[in-house]
Design a protein around this motif. Structure first.
Motif, PDB file in Angstrom:
ATOM      1  N   UNK A   1      11.235  34.965  58.230  1.00  0.00           N
ATOM      2  CA  UNK A   1      12.382  35.511  57.484  1.00  0.00           C
ATOM      3  C   UNK A   1      13.227  36.268  58.639  1.00  0.00           C
ATOM      4  N   UNK A   2      12.560  36.898  59.587  1.00  0.00           N
ATOM      5  CA  UNK A   2      13.352  37.826  60.539  1.00  0.00           C
ATOM      6  C   UNK A   2      13.982  36.673  61.494  1.00  0.00           C
ATOM      7  N   UNK A   3      13.036  35.749  61.664  1.00  0.00           N
ATOM      8  CA  UNK A   3      13.806  34.810  62.715  1.00  0.00           C
ATOM      9  C   UNK A   3      14.796  33.987  62.183  1.00  0.00           C
ATOM     10  N   UNK A   4      14.821  33.795  60.928  1.00  0.00           N
ATOM     11  CA  UNK A   4      16.061  33.188  60.163  1.00  0.00           C
ATOM     12  C   UNK A   4      17.410  34.156  60.304  1.00  0.00           C
ATOM     13  N   UNK A   5      17.153  35.448  60.332  1.00  0.00           N
ATOM     14  CA  UNK A   5      17.836  36.513  60.388  1.00  0.00           C
ATOM     15  C   UNK A   5      18.751  36.441  61.919  1.00  0.00           C
ATOM     16  N   UNK A   6      18.104  35.925  62.903  1.00  0.00           N
ATOM     17  CA  UNK A   6      18.488  35.940  64.038  1.00  0.00           C
ATOM     18  C   UNK A   6      19.555  34.835  64.194  1.00  0.00           C
TER      19      UNK A   6
ATOM     20  N   UNK B   1      21.312  34.047  61.551  1.00  0.00           N
ATOM     21  CA  UNK B   1      22.489  34.173  60.363  1.00  0.00           C
ATOM     22  C   UNK B   1      23.845  34.043  60.707  1.00  0.00           C
ATOM     23  N   UNK B   2      24.056  34.666  61.986  1.00  0.00           N
ATOM     24  CA  UNK B   2      25.657  34.441  62.274  1.00  0.00           C
ATOM     25  C   UNK B   2      26.091  33.023  62.568  1.00  0.00           C
ATOM     26  N   UNK B   3      24.925  32.304  63.041  1.00  0.00           N
ATOM     27  CA  UNK B   3      25.521  30.948  63.608  1.00  0.00           C
ATOM     28  C   UNK B   3      25.652  29.775  62.626  1.00  0.00           C
ATOM     29  N   UNK B   4      24.862  29.940  61.607  1.00  0.00           N
ATOM     30  CA  UNK B   4      24.726  28.877  60.466  1.00  0.00           C
ATOM     31  C   UNK B   4      24.815  29.206  59.095  1.00  0.00           C
ATOM     32  N   UNK B   5      25.111  28.414  58.425  1.00  0.00           N
ATOM     33  CA  UNK B   5      25.308  28.762  56.751  1.00  0.00           C
ATOM     34  C   UNK B   5      23.879  29.310  56.290  1.00  0.00           C
ATOM     35  N   UNK B   6      23.968  30.262  55.299  1.00  0.00           N
ATOM     36  CA  UNK B   6      22.736  30.931  54.881  1.00  0.00           C
ATOM     37  C   UNK B   6      21.916  29.824  54.288  1.00  0.00           C
ATOM     38  N   UNK B   7      22.184  28.812  53.633  1.00  0.00           N
ATOM     39  CA  UNK B   7      21.301  27.919  53.059  1.00  0.00           C
ATOM     40  C   UNK B   7      20.295  27.121  54.132  1.00  0.00           C
ATOM     41  N   UNK B   8      20.984  27.107  55.386  1.00  0.00           N
ATOM     42  CA  UNK B   8      20.090  26.014  56.357  1.00  0.00           C
ATOM     43  C   UNK B   8      18.949  26.913  56.784  1.00  0.00           C
ATOM     44  N   UNK B   9      18.829  28.178  56.692  1.00  0.00           N
ATOM     45  CA  UNK B   9      17.939  29.102  57.460  1.00  0.00           C
ATOM     46  C   UNK B   9      17.054  29.702  56.092  1.00  0.00           C
ATOM     47  N   UNK B  10      17.829  30.123  55.062  1.00  0.00           N
ATOM     48  CA  UNK B  10      16.986  30.837  54.060  1.00  0.00           C
ATOM     49  C   UNK B  10      16.694  30.001  52.840  1.00  0.00           C
ATOM     50  N   UNK B  11      17.234  28.799  52.925  1.00  0.00           N
ATOM     51  CA  UNK B  11      17.103  27.943  51.601  1.00  0.00           C
ATOM     52  C   UNK B  11      15.540  27.561  51.345  1.00  0.00           C
ATOM     53  N   UNK B  12      14.814  27.523  52.389  1.00  0.00           N
ATOM     54  CA  UNK B  12      13.421  27.121  52.333  1.00  0.00           C
ATOM     55  C   UNK B  12      12.713  28.348  51.645  1.00  0.00           C
ATOM     56  N   UNK B  13      13.006  29.370  51.805  1.00  0.00           N
ATOM     57  CA  UNK B  13      12.543  30.477  50.967  1.00  0.00           C
ATOM     58  C   UNK B  13      12.409  30.417  49.570  1.00  0.00           C
TER      59      UNK B  13
END
Length: 602
Positions: free
Chosen positions: A145-150, A152-164
């Motif tokens: 999750x922390x890696x996804x936060x890094x 966060x500003x570059x891509x849509x939320x769903x792209x990095x957090x959707x899998x969780x």
């Protein structure tokens, strides 16, 4: 063999002296051996400081210290065994060994130096405990999750957090939620140990994560409302992170602010609720005698002296708004006006979020007046204030005690906690039936519709929402209250999965084609309701009182107090039962300075 005996510190320049523990190398199973030496805080070799939970200190085991046996707790032995290196020495500072715990005078002096000890450590090692409850998976998902936060500003939320949000991640997220419930996050000593650290790493069994990454993961879990996110429990972590951030920014809080904010954290010795935060107080208070660690002073005397110090330096009476103890035993013979800092319940200030500063109270029930206080004589612990009784409580509703509630999460359907007491509070307020804004009960004393007054009372008139939005929020609450009534009718032995399906069905019917999501601003301000109860007064006012409030108690506006207080007669004197919100008198409408008189609180 003769046990290790601590060598006292020298007289001169003791202000810089401390002990350093050198942990000798060895395999996991070899006996622990260390060397304990005196050092100078300002000129010491590099060392790491350990932050951990003491645990059961009665269960002891011997280690070898300076070639002699030294008894330490089984828990600490496990911590040292984990941090021991296989082939190199490791230089550490750990309080239970580096301070002679049997010497109260040394203990007090060394506690006063922890600010320097932790700030000069090259790293603070945070030990959450041994591996358990799938903690390795919990730390792993926190890192992901922390890696996804890094990004966060570059891509849509769903792209990095959707899998969780996938059910396949639920076991890891459950393990993560259990890590946040570990005891370390609830101890008062960890505040200054974390705040003062230049670098902090968190260890849980054989897994580790930087404090920054752990904090990012918990923040994302909370804000995205991921599986089993516990907003009340996360408040403990946010309190710690806010303290760390403010310290690095140079923000220094008042003594009351510090004690209030960290009151929910626990300590083995109740005096450490004061001494354990000593490093965080403003420099101008560091010389105040009452705040110097002294373990020869009993808890009641310490808390009373500190309360007097706070009142003497304050331009308000916010001290009297610190939540009271609801049950159990506190310090013996503690006056009702003196906060019991052993009370660790997470009760928010009126109109503020769980981890807010009590000095942010935004009301002015006594107008612009300033406190006029007097302390009783040397043999008395009473406090004299200038106040006037403006009303009397006529009826009270059920206390919202979170630990007494049934489940609030039914496999995706969440019921607001206050919905479980809404019916009781509505009856006390003599509220009309739902959905009838213009044809309901008589108008409130202020002239507005009673239902408007009621929903504004729930959020202590502290939101930025329009009255139309607040009406919609009350509608959502009332529909959820209907579900709680239905839940109470279900058989107690009904399987959880069947209860979940029943709640889902009831929710689907009640919210068919309707919004079921409350606004963030509204939800945040509902956090003030825990450990409070609705009430109605003789004159017809409605309000929110402390859990200790009962019918017959007096509503008192005290000179210099931002909020009304609840007093209970005790002969010719009074017992403080807490503060309250009363719709219609929070901006000085009921305060008449010429009508005040001296009232003694015992």
């Amino acid at each position: 063999m003769e046990s290790y005996c601590y060598v006292p510190f020298g007289i001169e320049p003791e202000c810089n002296q401390f002990r350093i523990l050198t942990l000798l190398p060895g395999s996991r199973k070899q006996p622990l051996e260390c060397v304990l030496e005196h050092g100078d805080i300002g000129n010491s070799p590099p060392y790491e400081a350990i932050s951990y939970v003491w645990g059961n200190i009665r269960s002891k085991v011997d280690i070898v210290c300076n070639r002699k046996p030294l008894a330490i707790s089984v828990n600490l032995e496990g911590v040292l065994r984990h941090f021991r290196l296989l082939s190199d020495k490791r230089t550490l500072w750990v309080d239970a060994v580096c301070i002679n715990q049997n010497d109260d005078e040394e203990r007090g002096r060394q506690v006063g130096r922890m600010k320097d000890i932790y700030s000069k450590a090259m790293e603070v090692l945070i030990w959450l405990g041994e591996e358990g409850e799938d903690s390795n998976a919990g730390i792993a998902v926190a890192s992901d999750i922390a890696q996804a936060c890094h990004h966060f500003a570059e891509k849509p939320v769903q792209k990095y957090f959707g899998k969780f949000r996938n059910k396949s991640e639920f076991p890891r997220l459950e393990a993560f939620a259990k890590i946040i419930k570990r005891l370390w996050f609830t101890r008062v000593w960890v505040v200054q140990e974390l705040v003062l650290a230049t670098k902090a790493t968190v260890f849980c069994g054989n897994s580790s994560i930087s404090w920054t990454d752990l904090m990012n993961a918990i923040t994302a879990q909370d804000h995205l409302n991921l599986w089993l996110a516990d907003h009340e429990r996360n408040a403990y972590v946010f309190i710690l992170e806010r303290a760390r951030h403010e310290w690095k920014e140079g923000v220094r809080r008042s003594l009351l602010s510090i004690l209030f904010r960290y009151r929910i954290l626990d300590a083995t010795d109740p005096r450490d609720k004061i001494f354990g935060l000593n490093a965080l107080i403003r420099n101008e208070l560091s010389e105040v005698q009452a705040l110097r660690p002294d373990y020869n002073v009993n808890t009641t005397e310490l808390y009373t002296t500190v309360a007097k110090e706070i009142l003497n330096q304050s331009s308000d009476l916010n001290l009297l708004s610190v939540p009271r103890r609801l049950s159990g035993d506190g310090p013996k013979s503690l006056p009702s006006w003196v906060p019991d800092w052993t009370n660790t319940r997470l009760t928010a200030p009126l109109g503020l979020a769980n981890y807010s500063d009590i000095n942010e109270l935004a009301f002015s029930a006594s107008g612009s007046s300033t406190p006029q206080i007097e302390f009783g004589d040397v043999n008395s612990s009473s406090l004299g204030v200038q106040g006037c009784c403006v009303d009397r409580i006529a009826a009270v509703g059920t206390v919202l005690r979170l630990e007494n509630l049934p489940r609030t999460d039914y496999h995706g359907t969440r019921i607001p906690k206050c919905a479980f007491v809404l019916d009781s509070w509505s009856r006390v307020a003599k509220l009309g039936g739902p959905y009838f804004w213009s044809t309901g009960p008589e108008p409130y004393l202020t002239g507005e519709p009673m239902r408007d007054a009621f929903v504004q009372t729930l959020v202590t008139e502290s939101t930025n929402e329009s009255i139309e939005t607040l009406r919609q929020q009350l509608d959502i609450l009332e529909r959820n209250a209907s579900i709680t009534r239905w839940l109470n009718c279900l058989p107690k032995n009904l399987p959880d999965w069947l209860t979940d399906k029943a709640v889902y069905l009831a929710h689907a019917i009640l919210f068919s084609r309707r919004n079921d999501q409350m606004t963030l601003d509204f939800r945040i301000h509902l956090s003030s309701l825990a450990d409070r109860r609705g009430f109605r007064t003789d004159k017809g006012y409605i309000g929110l009182g402390s859990a200790l409030a009962e019918a017959g108690d007096q509503i008192v506006v005290v000179k210099g107090a931002k909020v009304p207080l609840i007093f209970r007669p005790a002969g010719s004197q009074w017992m403080l039962q807490g503060d309250c919100f009363v719709k219609g008198i929070m901006q000085g409408q009921a305060y008449r300075e010429h009508e005040t008189s001296q009232m003694w609180i015992v």
